[in-house]
Design a protein around this motif. Structure first.
Motif, mmCIF file in Angstrom:
data_model
loop_
_atom_site.group_PDB
_atom_site.id
_atom_site.type_symbol
_atom_site.label_atom_id
_atom_site.label_comp_id
_atom_site.label_asym_id
_atom_site.label_seq_id
_atom_site.Cartn_x
_atom_site.Cartn_y
_atom_site.Cartn_z
ATOM 1 N N VAL A 66 14.178 2.522 1.472
ATOM 2 C CA VAL A 66 14.493 3.812 0.842
ATOM 3 C C VAL A 66 15.962 4.157 1.059
ATOM 4 O O VAL A 66 16.641 4.643 0.161
ATOM 5 N N ARG A 67 16.483 3.864 2.231
ATOM 6 C CA ARG A 67 17.879 4.167 2.541
ATOM 7 C C ARG A 67 18.839 3.261 1.774
ATOM 8 O O ARG A 67 19.883 3.711 1.295
ATOM 9 N N LEU A 68 18.483 1.995 1.616
ATOM 10 C CA LEU A 68 19.401 1.017 1.024
ATOM 11 C C LEU A 68 19.380 0.974 -0.501
ATOM 12 O O LEU A 68 20.358 0.556 -1.114
ATOM 13 N N VAL A 69 18.285 1.371 -1.109
ATOM 14 C CA VAL A 69 18.224 1.384 -2.573
ATOM 15 C C VAL A 69 18.946 2.643 -3.031
ATOM 16 O O VAL A 69 18.459 3.750 -2.851
ATOM 17 N N ASN A 70 20.116 2.450 -3.597
ATOM 18 C CA ASN A 70 20.975 3.572 -3.955
ATOM 19 C C ASN A 70 21.186 3.687 -5.456
ATOM 20 O O ASN A 70 22.297 3.890 -5.907
ATOM 21 N N ALA A 71 20.139 3.553 -6.219
ATOM 22 C CA ALA A 71 20.253 3.701 -7.671
ATOM 23 C C ALA A 71 20.314 5.188 -8.009
ATOM 24 O O ALA A 71 19.511 5.982 -7.529
ATOM 25 N N THR A 72 21.277 5.540 -8.822
ATOM 26 C CA THR A 72 21.428 6.918 -9.252
ATOM 27 C C THR A 72 20.162 7.372 -9.976
ATOM 28 O O THR A 72 19.563 6.600 -10.714
ATOM 29 N N HIS A 73 19.764 8.594 -9.723
ATOM 30 C CA HIS A 73 18.621 9.249 -10.367
ATOM 31 C C HIS A 73 17.265 8.813 -9.824
ATOM 32 O O HIS A 73 16.241 9.191 -10.380
ATOM 33 N N LEU A 74 17.219 8.026 -8.749
ATOM 34 C CA LEU A 74 15.936 7.653 -8.148
ATOM 35 C C LEU A 74 15.656 8.573 -6.972
ATOM 36 O O LEU A 74 16.483 8.729 -6.084
ATOM 37 N N SER A 75 14.474 9.144 -6.960
ATOM 38 C CA SER A 75 14.074 10.001 -5.845
ATOM 39 C C SER A 75 13.541 9.135 -4.705
ATOM 40 O O SER A 75 13.263 7.939 -4.881
ATOM 41 N N GLU A 76 13.367 9.750 -3.555
ATOM 42 C CA GLU A 76 12.779 9.035 -2.424
ATOM 43 C C GLU A 76 11.366 8.598 -2.775
ATOM 44 O O GLU A 76 10.942 7.493 -2.441
ATOM 45 N N ASP A 77 10.649 9.445 -3.492
ATOM 46 C CA ASP A 77 9.295 9.097 -3.924
ATOM 47 C C ASP A 77 9.302 7.890 -4.858
ATOM 48 O O ASP A 77 8.453 7.002 -4.731
ATOM 49 N N ASP A 78 10.261 7.822 -5.780
ATOM 50 C CA ASP A 78 10.387 6.661 -6.671
ATOM 51 C C ASP A 78 10.583 5.387 -5.853
ATOM 52 O O ASP A 78 9.972 4.348 -6.129
ATOM 53 N N LYS A 79 11.429 5.468 -4.846
ATOM 54 C CA LYS A 79 11.723 4.299 -4.008
ATOM 55 C C LYS A 79 10.495 3.874 -3.210
ATOM 56 O O LYS A 79 10.223 2.676 -3.070
ATOM 57 N N GLU A 80 9.752 4.847 -2.705
ATOM 58 C CA GLU A 80 8.535 4.520 -1.960
ATOM 59 C C GLU A 80 7.512 3.840 -2.866
ATOM 60 O O GLU A 80 6.843 2.890 -2.453
ATOM 61 N N LYS A 81 7.403 4.303 -4.087
ATOM 62 C CA LYS A 81 6.476 3.676 -5.047
ATOM 63 C C LYS A 81 6.926 2.262 -5.395
ATOM 64 O O LYS A 81 6.096 1.357 -5.558
ATOM 65 N N MET A 82 8.231 2.054 -5.506
ATOM 66 C CA MET A 82 8.744 0.698 -5.749
ATOM 67 C C MET A 82 8.349 -0.222 -4.600
ATOM 68 O O MET A 82 7.934 -1.364 -4.820
ATOM 69 N N PHE A 83 8.490 0.271 -3.383
ATOM 70 C CA PHE A 83 8.150 -0.537 -2.210
ATOM 71 C C PHE A 83 6.657 -0.864 -2.199
ATOM 72 O O PHE A 83 6.270 -2.000 -1.898
ATOM 73 N N GLU A 84 5.827 0.115 -2.564
ATOM 74 C CA GLU A 84 4.386 -0.139 -2.655
ATOM 75 C C GLU A 84 4.095 -1.233 -3.672
ATOM 76 O O GLU A 84 3.219 -2.074 -3.457
ATOM 77 N N CYS A 85 4.816 -1.241 -4.778
ATOM 78 C CA CYS A 85 4.634 -2.294 -5.787
ATOM 79 C C CYS A 85 5.029 -3.658 -5.231
ATOM 80 O O CYS A 85 4.358 -4.654 -5.495
ATOM 81 N N LEU A 86 6.099 -3.693 -4.464
ATOM 82 C CA LEU A 86 6.496 -4.959 -3.835
ATOM 83 C C LEU A 86 5.410 -5.443 -2.873
ATOM 84 O O LEU A 86 5.127 -6.642 -2.804
ATOM 85 N N GLN A 87 4.792 -4.527 -2.170
ATOM 86 C CA GLN A 87 3.708 -4.912 -1.267
ATOM 87 C C GLN A 87 2.512 -5.447 -2.051
ATOM 88 O O GLN A 87 1.858 -6.393 -1.610
ATOM 89 N N ARG A 88 2.234 -4.869 -3.219
ATOM 90 C CA ARG A 88 1.141 -5.377 -4.053
ATOM 91 C C ARG A 88 1.452 -6.781 -4.572
ATOM 92 O O ARG A 88 0.560 -7.632 -4.641
ATOM 93 N N ILE A 89 2.708 -7.006 -4.933
ATOM 94 C CA ILE A 89 3.124 -8.345 -5.365
ATOM 95 C C ILE A 89 2.901 -9.334 -4.223
ATOM 96 O O ILE A 89 2.398 -10.427 -4.422
ATOM 97 N N GLN A 90 3.286 -8.921 -3.032
ATOM 98 C CA GLN A 90 3.110 -9.759 -1.848
ATOM 99 C C GLN A 90 1.641 -10.098 -1.647
ATOM 100 O O GLN A 90 1.294 -11.245 -1.361
ATOM 101 N N SER A 91 0.750 -9.116 -1.825
ATOM 102 C CA SER A 91 -0.692 -9.341 -1.663
ATOM 103 C C SER A 91 -1.185 -10.359 -2.686
ATOM 104 O O SER A 91 -1.990 -11.229 -2.359
ATOM 105 N N CYS A 92 -0.715 -10.256 -3.912
ATOM 106 C CA CYS A 92 -1.122 -11.201 -4.964
ATOM 107 C C CYS A 92 -0.612 -12.605 -4.670
ATOM 108 O O CYS A 92 -1.282 -13.594 -4.941
ATOM 109 N N GLU A 93 0.570 -12.680 -4.116
ATOM 110 C CA GLU A 93 1.198 -13.969 -3.797
ATOM 111 C C GLU A 93 0.408 -14.711 -2.735
ATOM 112 O O GLU A 93 0.319 -15.929 -2.749
ATOM 113 N N HIS A 94 -0.213 -13.965 -1.820
ATOM 114 C CA HIS A 94 -0.962 -14.580 -0.720
ATOM 115 C C HIS A 94 -2.407 -14.887 -1.084
ATOM 116 O O HIS A 94 -3.102 -15.544 -0.346
ATOM 117 N N ASN A 95 -2.848 -14.420 -2.237
ATOM 118 C CA ASN A 95 -4.252 -14.670 -2.645
ATOM 119 C C ASN A 95 -4.374 -15.906 -3.490
ATOM 120 O O ASN A 95 -3.605 -16.458 -4.071
#
Length: 95
Positions: A66-95
């Motif tokens: 959340v601290r390092l993703v510095n895209a203009t117009h992204l809220s902290e909530d947007d960044k947290e949701k992006m991270f959750e999506c990355l975790q879902r990708i990770q889960s799919c990769e391991h299955n």
């Protein structure tokens, strides 16, 4: 997708209120979309390589993400949701 929309709407609102003097626009079909597709493929490739090399998206990384993703117009909530999506990708990769 929602993060991309937040960025797009933010820039559109900024552009609309500024009324730019430059009326020359990039062509959506021949310039903008091909570049977005290229960037998307690069991002997917980098995420895949990261995971294949043992990388993870551990909950302990969320605060730094959340601290390092510095895209203009992204809220902290947007960044947290992006991270959750990355975790879902990770889960799919391991299955």
């Amino acid at each position: 997708m929602n993060a991309a929309k937040a960025i797009q709407y933010g820039y559109f609102n900024q552009w609309s209120s500024a009324k730019p003097a430059n009326k020359k626009y990039r062509d959506l079909d021949s310039e903008v979309r091909p570049r977005l597709i290229e960037l998307g493929e690069q991002i997917v490739g980098q995420i895949s390589a990261y995971l294949k090399n043992g990388g993870t998206f551990d909950n302990n990384m969320l605060k730094d993400f959340v601290r390092l993703v510095n895209a203009t117009h992204l809220s902290e909530d947007d960044k947290e949701k992006m991270f959750e999506c990355l975790q879902r990708i990770q889960s799919c990769e391991h299955n």
